[in-house]
Design an enzyme around this catalytic site. Structure first.
Site, mmCIF file in Angstrom:
data_model
loop_
_atom_site.group_PDB
_atom_site.id
_atom_site.type_symbol
_atom_site.label_atom_id
_atom_site.label_comp_id
_atom_site.label_asym_id
_atom_site.label_seq_id
_atom_site.Cartn_x
_atom_site.Cartn_y
_atom_site.Cartn_z
ATOM 1 N N ASP B 91 50.369 -32.455 -6.770
ATOM 2 C CA ASP B 91 48.951 -32.668 -6.487
ATOM 3 C C ASP B 91 48.222 -31.373 -6.829
ATOM 4 O OD1 ASP B 91 46.574 -33.740 -5.827
ATOM 5 O OD2 ASP B 91 46.987 -33.955 -3.684
ATOM 6 N N ALA B 92 47.786 -31.292 -8.073
ATOM 7 C CA ALA B 92 47.324 -30.027 -8.647
ATOM 8 C C ALA B 92 45.881 -30.102 -9.124
ATOM 9 C CB ALA B 92 48.234 -29.645 -9.812
ATOM 10 N N LYS B 93 45.375 -31.310 -9.359
ATOM 11 C CA LYS B 93 43.981 -31.494 -9.807
ATOM 12 C C LYS B 93 43.653 -30.600 -11.002
ATOM 13 C CE LYS B 93 42.848 -33.919 -5.858
ATOM 14 N NZ LYS B 93 44.000 -33.786 -4.959
ATOM 15 N N ARG B 94 44.567 -30.506 -11.973
ATOM 16 C CA ARG B 94 44.340 -29.670 -13.134
ATOM 17 C C ARG B 94 43.519 -30.398 -14.187
ATOM 18 N NH1 ARG B 94 46.347 -26.686 -9.546
ATOM 19 N NH2 ARG B 94 47.931 -25.109 -9.987
#
Lengths: 274, 274
Positions: B91-94
């Site tokens: 869960d990195a939202k990159r």
């Protein structure tokens, strides 16, 4: 670093150049691979050779993260090594729910937690106010919010028509409620110089971080002509065109020449458009 | 893991629970702080006690990054420890320009580079197609694109009216040109159950990753009723309500009880709505 201190640096150096440290282990000169920390050794030499011609450094976090814990250590050493006179940007494009953005702020701003102490971070706006404001809770730190980016995909959503304006104009307007020009900047790609007038009508005082000059093909004079405000208000980034100007043992010297050439061009535009 | 394998796991376990590993050094039980790697020790015990009741684990990257290189090492050990039967989500939202997203893909998918080998990553859509597609270049890996998030700020931009539809509906439609239901999922917050029907009309077959149940107040039955499709199509995440169910030495046992309770509720909804 404050707005005034940044403008002071720009005035003194006659430069609004930001050097992007997109340091890729697969692209740096082969002779560095024998050193203990090739990424840091490369950055150190780039910084030594370009510091006189730029006011800012922007490590692109992806390149360090791709190497796991070792990359993170190289990043720490790099940030530590950058002179305090230079504005540091964590180009991280982060943004999550409030609770989580607070942790990302710790990661990039709280040296006692992560070892990193950047002046600023790039943030993606999609998740809205509470994904951005936790970064502003760190006194003196800056948020650089994505508005209109330099890549081809920027037109997929950023230019959609939202009740009479584009989405990126909407982002510019709404985000001004979260912080003023003393704490927030915007990313505006050099690949869209014709949009700068529209953008300056909404955010006349803010600094704009402008990627896309160099490898991505943006035009420095047009950006400067349409983007500059009375405090310069621009940080123009070049990454690959400087740091990979040569892949031989002369890479630092070639990087210096590229940075100096950009600085000399910027000095002309500061005289002409400021 | 393929779409079919994921559905198989869900059917076998009668669960579509994802356990969020938002492991905060400031919140874990005090007795763990004496161990060599408190973050990994905590995660290990949480995984041991919840693996029977969930089909997925979702480390929230901010929490590891906040600790610098040590945090990254704890993350590596955690991902290594998660059973292969469980779908792993970074869960990195990159999301960045193509060249840079390629490096983020290396960071989370290429074990030989970063030490990490997740099944999937959460990605922010603002920068458009070329910020997303580099992740899909890694065979068998998934992109989980932000559509409608669970936080209060989600209404700032995601619900703006874009030529007759909301921005998040536009993201759902446009992104289907990049990959189908076999390679892409969407983040849809549990805090907006009334939107699930609208979303299912656009993406009937895709899996939805649904955060917001538990600490954020989302309702599991409503999400299941309106969100489920014929392959379940839901991964419902709970983080804080499970992992911080107790901050004493019984934390793993309490986490197990919370996960089991959610699994039992999910088994009912699978009978009722699948």
């Amino acid at each position: 670093m404050t707005y005034q201190e940044l403008f002071q640096q720009i005035s003194t150096k006659r430069s609004y150049l930001c050097v992007g440290l997109d340091t890729d282990i697969q692209k740096i000169p082969a002779h560095l691979l024998k050193t203990d920390d090739p990424i840091f050794e490369f950055n150190k030499q780039i910084i030594d050779s370009t510091a006189d011609y730029c006011v800012s450094y922007k490590p692109n976090i992806a390149f360090y993260e791709a190497l796991g814990p070792k990359g993170w250590e190289s990043l720490q050493k790099t940030v530590e090594y950058i002179p305090k006179s230079h504005f540091t940007i964590a180009d991280a494009k982060r943004g999550d729910i409030g609770n989580t953005s607070g942790l990302y702020a710790r990661a990039f701003f709280d040296k006692s937690s992560s070892g990193l102490d950047f002046d600023s971070i790039t943030v993606a706006p999609y998740m809205g106010s509470d994904s951005v404001t936790p970064f502003l809770a760190f006194e003196g730190k800056w948020v650089i919010l994505l508005a209109l980016t330099s890549n081809p995909g920027s037109s997929d959503f950023q230019r959609l028509n939202v009740e009479g304006n584009t989405l990126f104009e909407n982002v510019l307007r709404t985000s001004q409620e979260w912080a003023g020009a003393e704490r927030m900047m915007y990313v505006v790609g050099a690949t869209h110089p014709s949009d700068f007038q529209k953008i300056r009508a909404i955010v006349p005082d803010h600094f704009l971080l402008v990627p896309g000059v160099g490898a991505q093909g943006g035009n420095l004079e047009e950006v400067s002509k349409f983007g500059m405000n009375k405090s310069c208000g621009l940080l123009v980034n070049a990454s690959r065109s400087i740091i990979y100007a040569s892949n031989g043992t002369d890479f630092a010297e070639k990087a210096k020449q590229e940075a100096q050439a950009l600085q000399q061009e910027m000095a002309i535009y500061l005289d002409k458009y400021l």
